[in-house]
Design a protein around this motif. Structure first.
Motif, PDB file in Angstrom:
ATOM      1  N   ILE A  56      32.406 -58.158 -60.018  1.00  0.00           N
ATOM      2  CA  ILE A  56      31.419 -57.622 -59.077  1.00  0.00           C
ATOM      3  C   ILE A  56      32.134 -56.705 -58.093  1.00  0.00           C
ATOM      4  CG2 ILE A  56      29.677 -58.172 -57.341  1.00  0.00           C
ATOM      5  CD1 ILE A  56      30.790 -60.972 -59.555  1.00  0.00           C
ATOM      6  N   GLY A  57      31.742 -55.435 -58.095  1.00  0.00           N
ATOM      7  CA  GLY A  57      32.306 -54.468 -57.163  1.00  0.00           C
ATOM      8  C   GLY A  57      31.403 -54.320 -55.954  1.00  0.00           C
ATOM      9  N   THR A  58      31.947 -54.482 -54.774  1.00  0.00           N
ATOM     10  CA  THR A  58      31.170 -54.383 -53.546  1.00  0.00           C
ATOM     11  C   THR A  58      31.747 -53.298 -52.644  1.00  0.00           C
ATOM     12  OG1 THR A  58      32.459 -55.902 -52.151  1.00  0.00           O
ATOM     13  CG2 THR A  58      30.908 -56.895 -53.710  1.00  0.00           C
ATOM     14  N   GLU A  59      31.147 -53.151 -51.470  1.00  0.00           N
ATOM     15  CA  GLU A  59      31.671 -52.205 -50.489  1.00  0.00           C
ATOM     16  C   GLU A  59      32.829 -52.805 -49.698  1.00  0.00           C
ATOM     17  OE1 GLU A  59      28.585 -50.682 -48.018  1.00  0.00           O
ATOM     18  OE2 GLU A  59      27.528 -49.689 -49.674  1.00  0.00           O
ATOM     19  N   ASN A  60      33.166 -54.060 -50.021  1.00  0.00           N
ATOM     20  CA  ASN A  60      34.302 -54.703 -49.358  1.00  0.00           C
ATOM     21  C   ASN A  60      35.056 -55.586 -50.351  1.00  0.00           C
ATOM     22  OD1 ASN A  60      36.084 -55.456 -47.314  1.00  0.00           O
ATOM     23  ND2 ASN A  60      34.800 -57.154 -46.629  1.00  0.00           N
ATOM     24  N   GLY A  61      35.564 -54.952 -51.393  1.00  0.00           N
ATOM     25  CA  GLY A  61      36.410 -55.638 -52.342  1.00  0.00           C
ATOM     26  C   GLY A  61      35.813 -55.873 -53.711  1.00  0.00           C
ATOM     27  N   LEU A  62      36.710 -56.203 -54.641  1.00  0.00           N
ATOM     28  CA  LEU A  62      36.359 -56.542 -56.020  1.00  0.00           C
ATOM     29  C   LEU A  62      36.404 -58.054 -56.171  1.00  0.00           C
ATOM     30  CD1 LEU A  62      35.917 -55.607 -59.011  1.00  0.00           C
ATOM     31  CD2 LEU A  62      38.410 -55.625 -59.226  1.00  0.00           C
ATOM     32  N   ASN A  63      35.412 -58.600 -56.882  1.00  0.00           N
ATOM     33  CA  ASN A  63      35.322 -60.040 -57.088  1.00  0.00           C
ATOM     34  C   ASN A  63      35.329 -60.355 -58.580  1.00  0.00           C
ATOM     35  OD1 ASN A  63      33.909 -61.268 -54.231  1.00  0.00           O
ATOM     36  ND2 ASN A  63      33.611 -59.098 -54.656  1.00  0.00           N
ATOM     37  N   GLN A  71      37.248 -65.025 -57.110  1.00  0.00           N
ATOM     38  CA  GLN A  71      38.569 -64.576 -56.707  1.00  0.00           C
ATOM     39  C   GLN A  71      38.407 -63.163 -56.184  1.00  0.00           C
ATOM     40  OE1 GLN A  71      41.711 -65.177 -59.525  1.00  0.00           O
ATOM     41  NE2 GLN A  71      43.238 -64.144 -58.278  1.00  0.00           N
ATOM     42  N   HIS A  72      39.023 -62.887 -55.041  1.00  0.00           N
ATOM     43  CA  HIS A  72      38.852 -61.596 -54.388  1.00  0.00           C
ATOM     44  C   HIS A  72      40.084 -60.717 -54.579  1.00  0.00           C
ATOM     45  CE1 HIS A  72      36.190 -64.083 -51.467  1.00  0.00           C
ATOM     46  NE2 HIS A  72      35.514 -63.718 -52.539  1.00  0.00           N
ATOM     47  N   TYR A  73      39.817 -59.416 -54.746  1.00  0.00           N
ATOM     48  CA  TYR A  73      40.878 -58.417 -54.814  1.00  0.00           C
ATOM     49  C   TYR A  73      40.546 -57.338 -53.793  1.00  0.00           C
ATOM     50  CZ  TYR A  73      41.744 -60.718 -59.277  1.00  0.00           C
ATOM     51  OH  TYR A  73      41.995 -61.646 -60.257  1.00  0.00           O
ATOM     52  N   LYS A  74      41.501 -57.100 -52.873  1.00  0.00           N
ATOM     53  CA  LYS A  74      41.259 -56.135 -51.811  1.00  0.00           C
ATOM     54  C   LYS A  74      42.495 -55.275 -51.546  1.00  0.00           C
ATOM     55  CE  LYS A  74      37.678 -58.570 -49.189  1.00  0.00           C
ATOM     56  NZ  LYS A  74      37.225 -58.932 -47.826  1.00  0.00           N
ATOM     57  N   ARG A  75      42.279 -54.296 -50.733  1.00  0.00           N
ATOM     58  CA  ARG A  75      43.371 -53.430 -50.308  1.00  0.00           C
ATOM     59  C   ARG A  75      44.348 -54.229 -49.429  1.00  0.00           C
ATOM     60  NH1 ARG A  75      42.695 -48.309 -46.159  1.00  0.00           N
ATOM     61  NH2 ARG A  75      44.840 -47.546 -46.282  1.00  0.00           N
ATOM     62  N   GLU A  76      45.633 -53.994 -49.675  1.00  0.00           N
ATOM     63  CA  GLU A  76      46.664 -54.634 -48.872  1.00  0.00           C
ATOM     64  C   GLU A  76      47.672 -53.561 -48.458  1.00  0.00           C
ATOM     65  OE1 GLU A  76      48.465 -57.899 -50.937  1.00  0.00           O
ATOM     66  OE2 GLU A  76      46.551 -58.536 -51.820  1.00  0.00           O
ATOM     67  N   ARG A  77      47.766 -53.331 -47.190  1.00  0.00           N
ATOM     68  CA  ARG A  77      48.688 -52.311 -46.700  1.00  0.00           C
ATOM     69  C   ARG A  77      50.124 -52.661 -47.095  1.00  0.00           C
ATOM     70  NH1 ARG A  77      46.317 -48.726 -43.343  1.00  0.00           N
ATOM     71  NH2 ARG A  77      44.311 -49.302 -42.418  1.00  0.00           N
ATOM     72  N   ASP A  86      38.768 -50.752 -50.674  1.00  0.00           N
ATOM     73  CA  ASP A  86      37.897 -51.912 -50.833  1.00  0.00           C
ATOM     74  C   ASP A  86      36.495 -51.542 -51.304  1.00  0.00           C
ATOM     75  OD1 ASP A  86      39.845 -53.725 -50.054  1.00  0.00           O
ATOM     76  OD2 ASP A  86      39.288 -53.639 -47.942  1.00  0.00           O
ATOM     77  N   PHE A  87      36.171 -50.262 -51.275  1.00  0.00           N
ATOM     78  CA  PHE A  87      34.833 -49.792 -51.653  1.00  0.00           C
ATOM     79  C   PHE A  87      34.842 -49.460 -53.144  1.00  0.00           C
ATOM     80  CE2 PHE A  87      30.921 -47.705 -49.704  1.00  0.00           C
ATOM     81  CZ  PHE A  87      30.292 -47.487 -50.909  1.00  0.00           C
ATOM     82  N   ILE A  88      34.108 -50.259 -53.928  1.00  0.00           N
ATOM     83  CA  ILE A  88      34.084 -50.111 -55.381  1.00  0.00           C
ATOM     84  C   ILE A  88      32.768 -49.461 -55.819  1.00  0.00           C
ATOM     85  CG2 ILE A  88      34.367 -51.277 -57.587  1.00  0.00           C
ATOM     86  CD1 ILE A  88      36.732 -51.603 -55.574  1.00  0.00           C
ATOM     87  N   TYR A  89      32.886 -48.353 -56.571  1.00  0.00           N
ATOM     88  CA  TYR A  89      31.686 -47.675 -57.058  1.00  0.00           C
ATOM     89  C   TYR A  89      31.283 -48.102 -58.471  1.00  0.00           C
ATOM     90  CZ  TYR A  89      30.742 -44.120 -53.463  1.00  0.00           C
ATOM     91  OH  TYR A  89      30.376 -43.467 -52.305  1.00  0.00           O
ATOM     92  N   ASP A  90      32.275 -48.274 -59.361  1.00  0.00           N
ATOM     93  CA  ASP A  90      31.938 -48.520 -60.762  1.00  0.00           C
ATOM     94  C   ASP A  90      33.057 -49.309 -61.430  1.00  0.00           C
ATOM     95  OD1 ASP A  90      30.390 -48.444 -63.021  1.00  0.00           O
ATOM     96  OD2 ASP A  90      30.728 -46.322 -63.476  1.00  0.00           O
ATOM     97  N   LEU A  91      32.712 -49.949 -62.575  1.00  0.00           N
ATOM     98  CA  LEU A  91      33.652 -50.757 -63.337  1.00  0.00           C
ATOM     99  C   LEU A  91      33.467 -50.466 -64.825  1.00  0.00           C
ATOM    100  CD1 LEU A  91      32.947 -54.152 -61.532  1.00  0.00           C
ATOM    101  CD2 LEU A  91      34.988 -52.746 -61.207  1.00  0.00           C
TER     102      LEU A  91
END
Length: 261
Positions: A56-63, A71-77, A86-91
């Motif tokens: 599931i792609g959301t505006e605040n991370g991939l799940n 399980q969450h996947y996000k941007r990590e500096r 963190d903003f996912i448009y398509d998969l």
């Protein structure tokens, strides 16, 4: 005859009763939200991969979701193996089971199931073989393994995993029209092998082998032209006709047998 008419009447009555019962029967939806572990409530893309896992792609991370937990996947500096945005448009998933992620600002990402990390493909102004834009809105995996990439403002790209190169397709070189013509929202491949691209500059049919394309745009003097430039959905039906969903202009049906292109 009277008996036959009575039977027909009873059948019709029972059919109508059944239809009314179905139409009034409440539908049941299971709601999965922040309370169940979803990272954010604006869902932009959903994919079930070849292993049965939901993404599931959301505006605040991939799940990822196995039916029980997220399980969450996000941007990590500072972590190059994390998502670039963190903003996912398509998969999309390729034939090898790789997950491809279109992001807003982080380019294109490929998920490595073994390392649980991402490889990001970003625009490099000094490298013509790099992706054209870091804002990727749509993806399509071709049968030959190519990745078709629709960008927000730089047209369509084709990525060849074997060579690692990107080929760029532009639908307008006019500076004034560039933003609309090369703003892509959806990509579709038809039964004949042609690629259809929809965005804010109308509808385009592209020959992937030659790079030649035909554009369909609204014409105020033609009632049978495309109803709106903002194309959001494309589908070919079993009869070979195309259904074009627009933003503000309703639904269009295109019969290629009636035109010469």
């Amino acid at each position: 005859m009277r008996a036959g008419a009575l039977i027909i009447t009873l059948l019709l009555a029972s059919g109508m009763a059944a239809a009314n019962e179905v139409s009034h029967h409440p539908m049941h939806f299971d709601r999965i939200s922040l309370d169940q572990g979803l990272s954010q409530s604006n869902v932009m893309a959903v994919l079930q991969d070849s292993r049965g896992l939901m993404w599931i792609g959301t505006e605040n991370g991939l799940n990822s979701y196995n039916g029980y937990e997220f399980q969450h996947y996000k941007r990590e500096r500072g972590n190059p193996a994390a998502l670039g945005s963190d903003f996912i448009y398509d998969l999309a998933e390729d034939a090898d089971g790789n997950l491809w992620v279109a992001t807003n600002g982080g380019g294109l990402a490929r998920f490595d199931r073994n390392s649980r990390g991402f490889t990001s493909f970003r625009h490099d102004a000094e490298n013509s073989n790099s992706i054209a834009s870091n804002v990727v809105r749509s993806l399509l995996i071709d049968a030959d393994g190519s990745i078709w990439i629709g960008t927000r403002d730089s047209g369509l790209d084709r990525y060849d995993p074997a060579s690692g190169n990107f080929t760029h397709y532009r639908f307008s070189d006019n500076v004034d029209a560039n933003r609309n013509a090369n703003e892509i929202h959806t990509i579709y491949k038809d039964s004949a092998g042609s690629l259809w691209v929809g965005g804010n500059g109308g509808l385009v049919r592209l020959n992937p082998e030659t790079g030649e394309f035909v554009s369909f745009t609204p014409d105020a003097g033609n009632a049978t032209s495309l109803s709106d430039n903002r194309v959001r959905a494309i589908l070919e039906d079993s009869q070979g006709q195309f259904w074009i969903g627009t933003y503000g202009g309703g639904l269009n049906r295109l019969d290629l047998s009636l035109i010469h292109i």
